[in-house]
Design a protein around this motif. Structure first.
Motif, PDB file in Angstrom:
ATOM      1  N   VAL A  83       0.851  -1.190   0.000  1.00 36.06           N
ATOM      2  CA  VAL A  83       0.000   0.000   0.000  1.00 36.06           C
ATOM      3  C   VAL A  83       0.885   1.237   0.000  1.00 36.06           C
ATOM      4  O   VAL A  83       1.680   1.437   0.921  1.00 36.06           O
ATOM      5  N   ASP A  84       0.754   2.048  -1.026  1.00 33.72           N
ATOM      6  CA  ASP A  84       1.532   3.280  -1.139  1.00 33.72           C
ATOM      7  C   ASP A  84       0.597   4.465  -0.919  1.00 33.72           C
ATOM      8  O   ASP A  84      -0.393   4.619  -1.630  1.00 33.72           O
ATOM      9  N   PHE A  85       0.921   5.307   0.070  1.00 31.57           N
ATOM     10  CA  PHE A  85       0.062   6.434   0.408  1.00 31.57           C
ATOM     11  C   PHE A  85       0.412   7.699  -0.384  1.00 31.57           C
ATOM     12  O   PHE A  85      -0.216   8.741  -0.182  1.00 31.57           O
ATOM     13  N   THR A  86       1.402   7.609  -1.273  1.00 36.57           N
ATOM     14  CA  THR A  86       1.836   8.793  -2.019  1.00 36.57           C
ATOM     15  C   THR A  86       1.631   8.686  -3.517  1.00 36.57           C
ATOM     16  O   THR A  86       1.569   9.700  -4.204  1.00 36.57           O
ATOM     17  N   GLN A  87       1.533   7.464  -4.051  1.00 35.64           N
ATOM     18  CA  GLN A  87       1.356   7.304  -5.488  1.00 35.64           C
ATOM     19  C   GLN A  87       0.472   6.095  -5.790  1.00 35.64           C
ATOM     20  O   GLN A  87       0.295   5.216  -4.953  1.00 35.64           O
ATOM     21  N   LEU A  88      -0.051   6.079  -6.997  1.00 32.88           N
ATOM     22  CA  LEU A  88      -0.976   5.026  -7.411  1.00 32.88           C
ATOM     23  C   LEU A  88      -0.262   3.695  -7.561  1.00 32.88           C
ATOM     24  O   LEU A  88       0.730   3.594  -8.285  1.00 32.88           O
ATOM     25  N   ARG A 140     -18.880  -0.900   8.430  1.00 31.79           N
ATOM     26  CA  ARG A 140     -17.747  -1.690   8.920  1.00 31.79           C
ATOM     27  C   ARG A 140     -16.497  -1.429   8.066  1.00 31.79           C
ATOM     28  O   ARG A 140     -15.390  -1.317   8.593  1.00 31.79           O
ATOM     29  N   THR A 141     -16.690  -1.363   6.756  1.00 28.05           N
ATOM     30  CA  THR A 141     -15.558  -1.098   5.866  1.00 28.05           C
ATOM     31  C   THR A 141     -15.027   0.311   6.082  1.00 28.05           C
ATOM     32  O   THR A 141     -13.811   0.536   6.082  1.00 28.05           O
ATOM     33  N   GLN A 142     -15.937   1.264   6.257  1.00 30.07           N
ATOM     34  CA  GLN A 142     -15.550   2.646   6.521  1.00 30.07           C
ATOM     35  C   GLN A 142     -14.682   2.731   7.766  1.00 30.07           C
ATOM     36  O   GLN A 142     -13.653   3.413   7.782  1.00 30.07           O
ATOM     37  N   LEU A 143     -15.080   2.044   8.826  1.00 32.88           N
ATOM     38  CA  LEU A 143     -14.329   2.064  10.086  1.00 32.88           C
ATOM     39  C   LEU A 143     -12.937   1.477   9.894  1.00 32.88           C
ATOM     40  O   LEU A 143     -11.949   2.028  10.392  1.00 32.88           O
ATOM     41  N   ALA A 144     -12.851   0.368   9.165  1.00 30.76           N
ATOM     42  CA  ALA A 144     -11.551  -0.254   8.921  1.00 30.76           C
ATOM     43  C   ALA A 144     -10.645   0.663   8.099  1.00 30.76           C
ATOM     44  O   ALA A 144      -9.444   0.786   8.386  1.00 30.76           O
ATOM     45  N   LEU A 145     -11.195   1.306   7.086  1.00 28.78           N
ATOM     46  CA  LEU A 145     -10.412   2.237   6.266  1.00 28.78           C
ATOM     47  C   LEU A 145      -9.929   3.427   7.096  1.00 28.78           C
ATOM     48  O   LEU A 145      -8.786   3.876   6.966  1.00 28.78           O
ATOM     49  N   GLU A 146     -10.798   3.933   7.955  1.00 28.70           N
ATOM     50  CA  GLU A 146     -10.427   5.051   8.820  1.00 28.70           C
ATOM     51  C   GLU A 146      -9.293   4.660   9.758  1.00 28.70           C
ATOM     52  O   GLU A 146      -8.307   5.397   9.916  1.00 28.70           O
ATOM     53  N   GLU A 147      -9.413   3.511  10.404  1.00 29.76           N
ATOM     54  CA  GLU A 147      -8.428   3.071  11.380  1.00 29.76           C
ATOM     55  C   GLU A 147      -7.049   2.837  10.751  1.00 29.76           C
ATOM     56  O   GLU A 147      -6.034   2.999  11.420  1.00 29.76           O
ATOM     57  N   HIS A 148      -7.047   2.471   9.462  1.00 27.68           N
ATOM     58  CA  HIS A 148      -5.781   2.220   8.783  1.00 27.68           C
ATOM     59  C   HIS A 148      -5.339   3.409   7.929  1.00 27.68           C
ATOM     60  O   HIS A 148      -4.352   3.316   7.193  1.00 27.68           O
ATOM     61  N   GLY A 149      -6.056   4.542   8.037  1.00 25.82           N
ATOM     62  CA  GLY A 149      -5.674   5.751   7.333  1.00 25.82           C
ATOM     63  C   GLY A 149      -5.732   5.627   5.815  1.00 25.82           C
ATOM     64  O   GLY A 149      -4.905   6.217   5.112  1.00 25.82           O
ATOM     65  N   MET A 150      -6.738   4.899   5.299  1.00 30.19           N
ATOM     66  CA  MET A 150      -6.777   4.586   3.872  1.00 30.19           C
ATOM     67  C   MET A 150      -7.897   5.285   3.097  1.00 30.19           C
ATOM     68  O   MET A 150      -8.167   4.941   1.963  1.00 30.19           O
ATOM     69  N   LEU A 151      -8.530   6.281   3.686  1.00 30.00           N
ATOM     70  CA  LEU A 151      -9.664   6.914   3.023  1.00 30.00           C
ATOM     71  C   LEU A 151      -9.265   7.829   1.866  1.00 30.00           C
ATOM     72  O   LEU A 151     -10.114   8.264   1.095  1.00 30.00           O
ATOM     73  N   ALA A 152      -7.982   8.122   1.742  1.00 29.04           N
ATOM     74  CA  ALA A 152      -7.534   9.012   0.668  1.00 29.04           C
ATOM     75  C   ALA A 152      -6.414   8.394  -0.156  1.00 29.04           C
ATOM     76  O   ALA A 152      -5.571   9.111  -0.708  1.00 29.04           O
ATOM     77  N   LEU A 153      -6.426   7.075  -0.283  1.00 26.14           N
ATOM     78  CA  LEU A 153      -5.380   6.423  -1.090  1.00 26.14           C
ATOM     79  C   LEU A 153      -5.445   6.909  -2.535  1.00 26.14           C
ATOM     80  O   LEU A 153      -6.524   6.988  -3.113  1.00 26.14           O
ATOM     81  N   PRO A 154      -4.300   7.275  -3.142  1.00 21.46           N
ATOM     82  CA  PRO A 154      -4.312   7.768  -4.529  1.00 21.46           C
ATOM     83  C   PRO A 154      -4.703   6.677  -5.515  1.00 21.46           C
ATOM     84  O   PRO A 154      -4.606   5.505  -5.206  1.00 21.46           O
TER      85      PRO A 154
END
Length: 315
Positions: A195-200, A301-315
């Motif tokens: 998982v890359d938080f800076t690029q696709l 449930r998916t929203q909560l998991a994405l929030e907890e792992h900081g993934m709501l803005a993955l490029p």
């Protein structure tokens, strides 16, 4: 190229661009809503909004098998109800099976929405391929461990029986791999640096986020369709408005314009009565609330998991 030819080319280009970029981009814009109640931007992901009517309408209307059609509301509800598990997690197999049914639903709404469903289907296939590769890797490593055990002891373990202390070396652990649930996928892909938080990059988590955004749109559309009176806004207007509240937040100007074309071809309300095999409009409302409520549970449930792992803005 004449004026008519240019216009036809423009329409085809917009539709093609829409299908290619269905879950990409970002551009905010102000809109006017047909929905009776305005939903503020910070309320779209609220658990109190999603599935709020599911319990009061879960009284049970039988979900009939509709002869002669691929989409079955009963199948969709069955998969949605099988997806949530303990610890605020979601099983990926029934989650993806739910999308299979939602894709069938989209295809009933017209040719352009059918093209949209193809893009969503490509997203589900990414996660399925990752899960299949994971399963094949685990089976291969188990066979290698069993072969090593046979060489040491002169006998081999039955296929499928783990060699002692070997699971800690297998990708994903002892519970069948990384792609069993939403949380196991997130934890495994983070640990492996996928998982890359800076690029696709292509990952299950990034793909899940795109599906997650589309799921909110469909959940709110079905919910608003159930809430709206027969003489009120048309399904086309409701689908347009819920799109503007959700997926439009992540789409470019041209994708939004193509979406507007798709919504103009939306069937009338009577079509949805037939689609869920309801005998009365009241029965249609109950079925739509049951389905939208079940989608809301999976979404939350998916929203909560994405929030907890900081993934709501993955490029």
């Amino acid at each position: 190229m004449g004026v008519k030819g240019l216009a036809a080319f423009t329409i085809i280009f917009i539709i093609a661009l829409f299908c290619y970029m269905w879950l990409y981009g970002a551009l905010d814009q102000q809109w006017q809503y047909c929905l009776k109640v305005y939903i503020a931007k910070d309320q779209v992901n609220s658990p109190s909004l999603l599935g709020r009517n599911s319990s009061e309408n879960n009284v049970l209307t039988p979900l009939r098998v509709c002869p002669g059609q691929k989409f079955q509301a009963g199948d969709l509800l069955k998969h949605l109800q099988a997806a949530p598990v303990l610890a605020n997690d979601v099983l990926l197999k029934p989650y993806l099976a739910s999308w299979d049914e939602l894709i069938k639903f989209l295809k009933t709404l017209g040719p352009i929405m059918g093209l949209v469903s193809q893009e969503i289907e490509s997203k589900t296939s990414i996660i399925r391929k990752l899960a299949q590769k994971e399963e094949e890797d685990i089976k291969r490593l188990l066979r290698e461990r069993q072969s090593e055990a046979g060489q040491v002891s002169g006998s081999s373990l039955p296929l499928g029986e783990p060699f002692p202390n070997s699971y800690s070396k297998l990708p994903g652990g002892a519970e069948g791999g990384a792609y069993v649930s939403v949380r196991s996928m997130m934890e495994a892909e983070l640990a492996r640096g996928l998982v890359d938080f800076t690029q696709l990059t292509v990952s299950g988590c990034r793909t899940l986020l795109r599906l997650h955004r589309a799921l909110l749109w469909l959940q709110l559309f079905l919910q608003s369709l159930a809430d709206e009176d027969e003489g009120g806004c048309s399904p086309a207007q409701l689908c347009r408005d819920t799109y503007r509240l959700t997926l439009a937040q992540h789409h470019t100007f041209w994708v939004k314009q193509a979406a507007e074309l798709a919504f103009k071809a939306m069937p009338e309300r009577a079509f949805f009565h037939r689609l869920v095999c309801a005998k009365t409009p009241v029965e249609t409302v109950i079925i739509l609330h049951m389905v939208s409520g079940a989608i809301g549970e999976v979404y939350n449930r998916t929203q909560l998991a994405l929030e907890e792992h900081g993934m709501l803005a993955l490029p």
